[in-house]
Design a protein around this motif. Structure first.
Motif, PDB file in Angstrom:
ATOM      1  N   PRO A  86       0.834  -1.213   0.000  1.00  0.00           N
ATOM      2  CA  PRO A  86       0.000   0.000   0.000  1.00  0.00           C
ATOM      3  C   PRO A  86       0.866   1.260   0.000  1.00  0.00           C
ATOM      4  O   PRO A  86       1.961   1.277   0.553  1.00  0.00           O
ATOM      5  CB  PRO A  86      -0.800  -0.122   1.298  1.00  0.00           C
ATOM      6  N   ALA A  87       0.333   2.279  -0.636  1.00  0.00           N
ATOM      7  CA  ALA A  87       1.005   3.577  -0.600  1.00  0.00           C
ATOM      8  C   ALA A  87       0.732   4.245   0.742  1.00  0.00           C
ATOM      9  O   ALA A  87      -0.341   4.096   1.327  1.00  0.00           O
ATOM     10  CB  ALA A  87       0.519   4.452  -1.742  1.00  0.00           C
ATOM     11  N   GLY A  88       1.702   4.981   1.239  1.00  0.00           N
ATOM     12  CA  GLY A  88       1.570   5.660   2.521  1.00  0.00           C
ATOM     13  C   GLY A  88       1.735   7.164   2.392  1.00  0.00           C
ATOM     14  O   GLY A  88       1.940   7.700   1.296  1.00  0.00           O
ATOM     15  N   LYS A  89       1.608   7.842   3.525  1.00  0.00           N
ATOM     16  CA  LYS A  89       1.804   9.288   3.573  1.00  0.00           C
ATOM     17  C   LYS A  89       3.174   9.591   4.151  1.00  0.00           C
ATOM     18  O   LYS A  89       3.633   8.908   5.070  1.00  0.00           O
ATOM     19  CB  LYS A  89       0.721   9.940   4.426  1.00  0.00           C
ATOM     20  N   ALA A  90       3.800  10.621   3.611  1.00  0.00           N
ATOM     21  CA  ALA A  90       5.156  10.961   4.039  1.00  0.00           C
ATOM     22  C   ALA A  90       5.154  11.374   5.505  1.00  0.00           C
ATOM     23  O   ALA A  90       4.334  12.207   5.920  1.00  0.00           O
ATOM     24  CB  ALA A  90       5.712  12.093   3.188  1.00  0.00           C
ATOM     25  N   PRO A  91       6.028  10.784   6.334  1.00  0.00           N
ATOM     26  CA  PRO A  91       6.139  11.225   7.735  1.00  0.00           C
ATOM     27  C   PRO A  91       6.694  12.634   7.798  1.00  0.00           C
ATOM     28  O   PRO A  91       7.353  13.116   6.879  1.00  0.00           O
ATOM     29  CB  PRO A  91       7.109  10.205   8.337  1.00  0.00           C
ATOM     30  N   ARG A  92       6.444  13.285   8.915  1.00  0.00           N
ATOM     31  CA  ARG A  92       6.844  14.692   9.053  1.00  0.00           C
ATOM     32  C   ARG A  92       8.353  14.871   9.076  1.00  0.00           C
ATOM     33  O   ARG A  92       8.878  15.840   8.574  1.00  0.00           O
ATOM     34  CB  ARG A  92       6.247  15.285  10.324  1.00  0.00           C
ATOM     35  N   ALA A  93       9.026  13.935   9.714  1.00  0.00           N
ATOM     36  CA  ALA A  93      10.469  14.095   9.851  1.00  0.00           C
ATOM     37  C   ALA A  93      11.136  12.763   9.613  1.00  0.00           C
ATOM     38  O   ALA A  93      10.592  11.709   9.876  1.00  0.00           O
ATOM     39  CB  ALA A  93      10.842  14.630  11.238  1.00  0.00           C
ATOM     40  N   SER A  94      12.338  12.818   9.145  1.00  0.00           N
ATOM     41  CA  SER A  94      13.104  11.612   8.899  1.00  0.00           C
ATOM     42  C   SER A  94      14.549  11.874   9.238  1.00  0.00           C
ATOM     43  O   SER A  94      15.150  12.829   8.752  1.00  0.00           O
ATOM     44  CB  SER A  94      12.983  11.190   7.435  1.00  0.00           C
ATOM     45  N   VAL A  95      15.086  11.039  10.096  1.00  0.00           N
ATOM     46  CA  VAL A  95      16.447  11.240  10.561  1.00  0.00           C
ATOM     47  C   VAL A  95      17.418  10.752   9.506  1.00  0.00           C
ATOM     48  O   VAL A  95      17.358   9.599   9.069  1.00  0.00           O
ATOM     49  CB  VAL A  95      16.693  10.484  11.892  1.00  0.00           C
ATOM     50  N   ALA A  96      18.295  11.599   9.108  1.00  0.00           N
ATOM     51  CA  ALA A  96      19.362  11.259   8.169  1.00  0.00           C
ATOM     52  C   ALA A  96      18.793  10.614   6.913  1.00  0.00           C
ATOM     53  O   ALA A  96      19.220   9.558   6.464  1.00  0.00           O
ATOM     54  CB  ALA A  96      20.371  10.325   8.819  1.00  0.00           C
ATOM     55  N   ALA A  97      17.805  11.290   6.337  1.00  0.00           N
ATOM     56  CA  ALA A  97      17.121  10.706   5.195  1.00  0.00           C
ATOM     57  C   ALA A  97      18.027  10.535   3.996  1.00  0.00           C
ATOM     58  O   ALA A  97      17.856   9.619   3.204  1.00  0.00           O
ATOM     59  CB  ALA A  97      15.921  11.573   4.814  1.00  0.00           C
ATOM     60  N   ALA A  98      18.976  11.412   3.832  1.00  0.00           N
ATOM     61  CA  ALA A  98      19.813  11.368   2.639  1.00  0.00           C
ATOM     62  C   ALA A  98      21.190  10.824   2.910  1.00  0.00           C
ATOM     63  O   ALA A  98      22.052  10.832   2.039  1.00  0.00           O
ATOM     64  CB  ALA A  98      19.919  12.761   2.034  1.00  0.00           C
ATOM     65  N   ALA A  99      21.398  10.362   4.118  1.00  0.00           N
ATOM     66  CA  ALA A  99      22.753   9.962   4.469  1.00  0.00           C
ATOM     67  C   ALA A  99      23.212   8.765   3.674  1.00  0.00           C
ATOM     68  O   ALA A  99      24.394   8.630   3.363  1.00  0.00           O
ATOM     69  CB  ALA A  99      22.848   9.661   5.956  1.00  0.00           C
ATOM     70  N   GLY A 100      22.268   7.875   3.346  1.00  0.00           N
ATOM     71  CA  GLY A 100      22.665   6.654   2.678  1.00  0.00           C
ATOM     72  C   GLY A 100      22.885   6.811   1.196  1.00  0.00           C
ATOM     73  O   GLY A 100      23.249   5.851   0.527  1.00  0.00           O
ATOM     74  N   SER A 101      22.649   7.988   0.631  1.00  0.00           N
ATOM     75  CA  SER A 101      22.753   8.129  -0.807  1.00  0.00           C
ATOM     76  C   SER A 101      24.152   8.443  -1.274  1.00  0.00           C
ATOM     77  O   SER A 101      24.418   8.450  -2.464  1.00  0.00           O
ATOM     78  CB  SER A 101      21.798   9.236  -1.282  1.00  0.00           C
ATOM     79  N   ALA A 102      25.048   8.712  -0.365  1.00  0.00           N
ATOM     80  CA  ALA A 102      26.403   9.062  -0.761  1.00  0.00           C
ATOM     81  C   ALA A 102      27.177   7.818  -1.129  1.00  0.00           C
ATOM     82  O   ALA A 102      26.948   6.739  -0.622  1.00  0.00           O
ATOM     83  CB  ALA A 102      27.114   9.798   0.370  1.00  0.00           C
ATOM     84  N   LYS A 103      28.116   7.970  -2.035  1.00  0.00           N
ATOM     85  CA  LYS A 103      28.985   6.861  -2.402  1.00  0.00           C
ATOM     86  C   LYS A 103      29.862   6.478  -1.238  1.00  0.00           C
ATOM     87  O   LYS A 103      30.321   7.325  -0.477  1.00  0.00           O
ATOM     88  CB  LYS A 103      29.867   7.270  -3.600  1.00  0.00           C
ATOM     89  N   LEU A 104      30.109   5.189  -1.083  1.00  0.00           N
ATOM     90  CA  LEU A 104      30.916   4.710   0.024  1.00  0.00           C
ATOM     91  C   LEU A 104      32.396   4.764  -0.320  1.00  0.00           C
ATOM     92  O   LEU A 104      32.790   4.341  -1.411  1.00  0.00           O
ATOM     93  CB  LEU A 104      30.542   3.267   0.357  1.00  0.00           C
ATOM     94  N   PRO A 105      33.177   5.223   0.600  1.00  0.00           N
ATOM     95  CA  PRO A 105      34.616   5.193   0.374  1.00  0.00           C
ATOM     96  C   PRO A 105      35.156   3.783   0.603  1.00  0.00           C
ATOM     97  O   PRO A 105      35.306   3.354   1.728  1.00  0.00           O
ATOM     98  CB  PRO A 105      35.159   6.178   1.420  1.00  0.00           C
ATOM     99  N   ILE A 106      35.417   3.066  -0.481  1.00  0.00           N
ATOM    100  CA  ILE A 106      35.879   1.696  -0.335  1.00  0.00           C
ATOM    101  C   ILE A 106      37.235   1.657   0.342  1.00  0.00           C
ATOM    102  O   ILE A 106      37.498   0.847   1.206  1.00  0.00           O
ATOM    103  CB  ILE A 106      35.919   1.008  -1.715  1.00  0.00           C
ATOM    104  N   GLY A 107      38.108   2.522  -0.038  1.00  0.00           N
ATOM    105  CA  GLY A 107      39.415   2.569   0.614  1.00  0.00           C
ATOM    106  C   GLY A 107      39.363   3.472   1.827  1.00  0.00           C
ATOM    107  O   GLY A 107      39.868   4.592   1.813  1.00  0.00           O
ATOM    108  N   LEU A 108      38.713   2.976   2.902  1.00  0.00           N
ATOM    109  CA  LEU A 108      38.476   3.787   4.090  1.00  0.00           C
ATOM    110  C   LEU A 108      39.743   3.966   4.903  1.00  0.00           C
ATOM    111  O   LEU A 108      40.498   3.022   5.120  1.00  0.00           O
ATOM    112  CB  LEU A 108      37.401   3.096   4.947  1.00  0.00           C
ATOM    113  N   THR A 109      39.989   5.194   5.326  1.00  0.00           N
ATOM    114  CA  THR A 109      41.089   5.453   6.250  1.00  0.00           C
ATOM    115  C   THR A 109      40.533   6.100   7.508  1.00  0.00           C
ATOM    116  O   THR A 109      39.674   6.983   7.444  1.00  0.00           O
ATOM    117  CB  THR A 109      42.162   6.365   5.619  1.00  0.00           C
ATOM    118  N   LEU A 110      41.016   5.631   8.633  1.00  0.00           N
ATOM    119  CA  LEU A 110      40.531   6.140   9.925  1.00  0.00           C
ATOM    120  C   LEU A 110      41.646   6.838  10.687  1.00  0.00           C
ATOM    121  O   LEU A 110      41.640   6.863  11.908  1.00  0.00           O
ATOM    122  CB  LEU A 110      39.990   4.965  10.751  1.00  0.00           C
ATOM    123  N   GLN A 111      42.559   7.404   9.947  1.00  0.00           N
ATOM    124  CA  GLN A 111      43.695   8.065  10.564  1.00  0.00           C
ATOM    125  C   GLN A 111      43.203   9.178  11.494  1.00  0.00           C
ATOM    126  O   GLN A 111      42.379  10.007  11.127  1.00  0.00           O
ATOM    127  CB  GLN A 111      44.610   8.660   9.488  1.00  0.00           C
TER     128      GLN A 111
END
Length: 618
Positions: free
Chosen positions: A466-491
């Motif tokens: 079923p289709a739903g209605k958009a919630p008022r707020a969404s935490v970090a809604a766009a955070a997952g759309s970024a490309k992942l850094p495969i060569g991660l450095t945690l320096q």
């Protein structure tokens, strides 16, 4: 006259002795029911007896000597009182045993026959007194009393024959001997005919009543057997539920214990890759990671199907932004697709569905995982389109495809497609539960699912929600759309690790340090608290804790303790658990952490760390 009641046919039995015993038991119960039926009808019989005696007294009071009438009424009253006391005793002792009831039947028969004698004497005492009206009234009252006794005595045929013989034979003889009436023989003949008609009616009624009582006994026997079977079935159901629950708990415990060394194995293997640039070592590490990933998938399938079978999955529909779901799928699967050279795409992220977010994501995860596993060239597309007030969510792939013969059984448990093409190493041959789980979860959500496929061209799975209605707020809604850094450095990053398993703790520390991070590792919440008590303790960048910790504590306790030291920092956290039975979703929202299920492959851990640090940085 036998008056035997019809009996229900006995059930066939393998043991003739058992069948005979059952037959005798039914007869015994029928006999006892006959006796009880006599007492049940006693109030009506006593009422008729009293009415008849009153009519006789009223009719012949003026034409009969008072002493004679008093003697007759006195005898009738004494017998009436004795039968009443007989009935009262039965009412007070309804639970009397069979032997007692049979003794009571003997005295009951005696009282009934004595009452018959009283009524039989009425014809000799009162016939010929008064007018024709009086004689007619006498015949009607006497015969009516006999007819009223048909129902009462039909279950005791011999007693009934004796009763009406005692009542009607003296009456017939008295009428036949009255020569003062020219029609006395004709009237006596009519009374004889009525006598035989009464016997016939009593026999017919007795057979019907006997059959009803027999069927009642049979019904009670079947009801008792049904109750026994119901009790046995309920006990079996409870035993099955207990066994199912025990099975679930066993799988959960075994999964947790087995995931721990697998988790450590993957971490050490990745740390080995970081330290060695030998291609053979890298190949071995890849093989190890593939094996760990395969075992993790098997554990997940077994536990998921167990949870569904035991009713441990609740459906909680809510408005779900597909952008967030797709973002998490991208976060999880994009590194895997990248390693295989596949393109992972998402379309229709703007839609909002009305579905259980956890179950919807679980279904899509299974479908995307299968799509990537069985696709070697091209890509995987996850799309969503509006369709007649609902949403059509689809997972497309350009993989090996399915044959027409395989499609009808693709959602069956333990069914595995027999492909003519040789499977590559990454085409894990599992238990055949993945799509069965998808089907069951879709059924729980009341979301129809279907599949189309062509061999060599790919497959598309379609899920309608079923289709739903958009919630008022969404935490970090766009955070997952970024490309992942495969060569991660945690320096320059400081990680706090809380893990009670020494091998896992050491593996995490070695791997994170290989990625450039500084690591503080603790085995208990108590050890962590001692470090937090140091004023010089440095604020960490990310918390990585195990859910199950010693001394009855959990990773939640560790998160609460660390965040209490730096309340304004909103420290990001990842909780790792060896149990995939669920139940952590509400805690994850409340305590703001993301959950990873052991064994955690390094690329999954790397992607999640990048995601959490990106959230914090944003």
């Amino acid at each position: 006259m036998t008056g035997a009641a019809l009996q229900a046919p006995a059930e066939p039995a393998d043991d003739p002795a058992a069948a005979q015993a059952q037959k005798l038991e039914r007869r015994r119960r029928a006999g006892i029911d006959h006796i009880r039926a006599l007492y049940v009808q006693t109030p009506a019989s006593l009422t008729g007896y009293a009415v008849g005696a009153s009519l006789i007294a009223a009719t012949f009071w003026t034409s009969t000597p008072t002493a004679l009438m008093a003697v007759w009424l006195g005898c009738a009253a004494v017998l009436w009182i004795l039968r009443l006391l007989h009935y009262v005793r039965f009412r007070r002792q309804r639970g009397a045993d069979d032997a007692t009831l049979r003794r009571w039947r003997g005295s009951w028969k005696g009282l009934v026959l004595l009452q018959g004698a009283v009524w039989g004497s009425a014809a000799w005492l009162f016939w010929g007194r008064g007018t024709t009206f009086h004689q007619t009234a006498l015949i009607l009252v006497v015969y009516s009393y006999c007819m009223g006794s048909v129902q009462l005595l039909a279950t005791q045929p011999r007693v009934f024959v004796a009763f009406i013989s005692i009542v009607l034979v003296p009456t017939i003889l008295r009428i036949a001997s009255d020569t003062s009436q020219p029609w006395h023989l004709e009237l006596a003949g009519i009374m004889v005919l009525l006598f035989w008609v009464t016997l016939l009616m009593a026999r017919t009624f007795g057979n019907a009543l006997g059959q009803a009582i027999s069927l009642k006994a049979r019904t009670e026997q079947l009801a008792a057997r049904l109750r026994e079977e119901s009790v046995a079935a309920e006990a079996a159901r409870r035993a099955a539920e207990a066994a199912s629950q025990a099975k679930t708990q066993f799988f959960a415990a075994a999964s947790h214990d087995l995931r721990q060394p697998l988790h450590a194995m993957g971490l050490f293997a990745e740390a080995l890759r970081q330290r060695s640039h030998d291609p053979e070592v890298a190949s071995l590490v890849n093989s190890i990671n593939e094996s760990v990933d395969a075992l993790e998938g098997l554990f997940g399938e077994l536990l998921d199907i167990t949870r569904i079978d035991t009713g441990g999955v609740d459906v909680n529909p809510a408005s779900v932004r597909l952008r967030e779901v797709f973002g998490r799928l991208r976060l999880h699967f994009e590194p895997i697709a990248f390693e295989k050279g596949l393109m992972l795409s998402f379309r229709g992220e703007q839609h909002v569905a009305q579905a259980d977010p956890v179950l919807l994501e679980r279904v899509l995860r299974n479908l995307v995982s299968n799509a990537i596993r069985y696709t070697d060239d091209g890509g995987v597309l996850v799309s969503c389109r509006a369709r007649a007030g609902r949403l059509l969510v689809q997972v497309w792939d350009s993989g090996i495809g399915l044959s027409e013969t395989a499609l009808p059984r693709i959602f069956d448990e333990f069914y595995q497609v027999q492909s003519t093409r040789p499977l590559e190493a990454h085409h894990r041959k599992g238990l055949g539960l993945g799509l069965a789980i998808v089907k069951r979860l879709a059924t729980l959500m009341e979301a129809p699912i279907s599949v189309r496929s062509r061999v060599g061209h790919g497959t598309v799975f379609s899920l309608t929600v079923p289709a739903g209605k958009a919630p008022r707020a969404s935490v970090a809604a766009a955070a997952g759309s970024a490309k992942l850094p495969i060569g991660l450095t945690l320096q320059g990053r400081l990680f706090v690790v809380v893990e009670d398993e020494a091998a896992v703790r050491e593996g995490l520390a070695v791997l994170l340090q290989a990625w450039g991070a500084a690591v503080l590792a603790f085995d208990t919440v108590e050890a962590l608290a001692r470090w937090l008590a140091d004023p010089a303790a440095e604020q960490p960048d990310l918390l990585l804790v195990d859910y199950r910790l010693p001394q009855g504590t959990t990773g939640i306790d560790a998160l609460v303790a660390i965040r209490a030291r730096w309340p304004q920092a909103r420290l990001p956290a990842i909780v790792v658990t060896g149990s995939s039975l669920g139940g952590h979703e509400d805690e994850a929202v409340t305590h703001d952490y993301h959950l990873l299920i052991k064994p955690v492959l390094p690329n999954k851990l790397r992607a999640m760390i990048a995601f959490k640090l990106g959230m914090r940085a944003g």
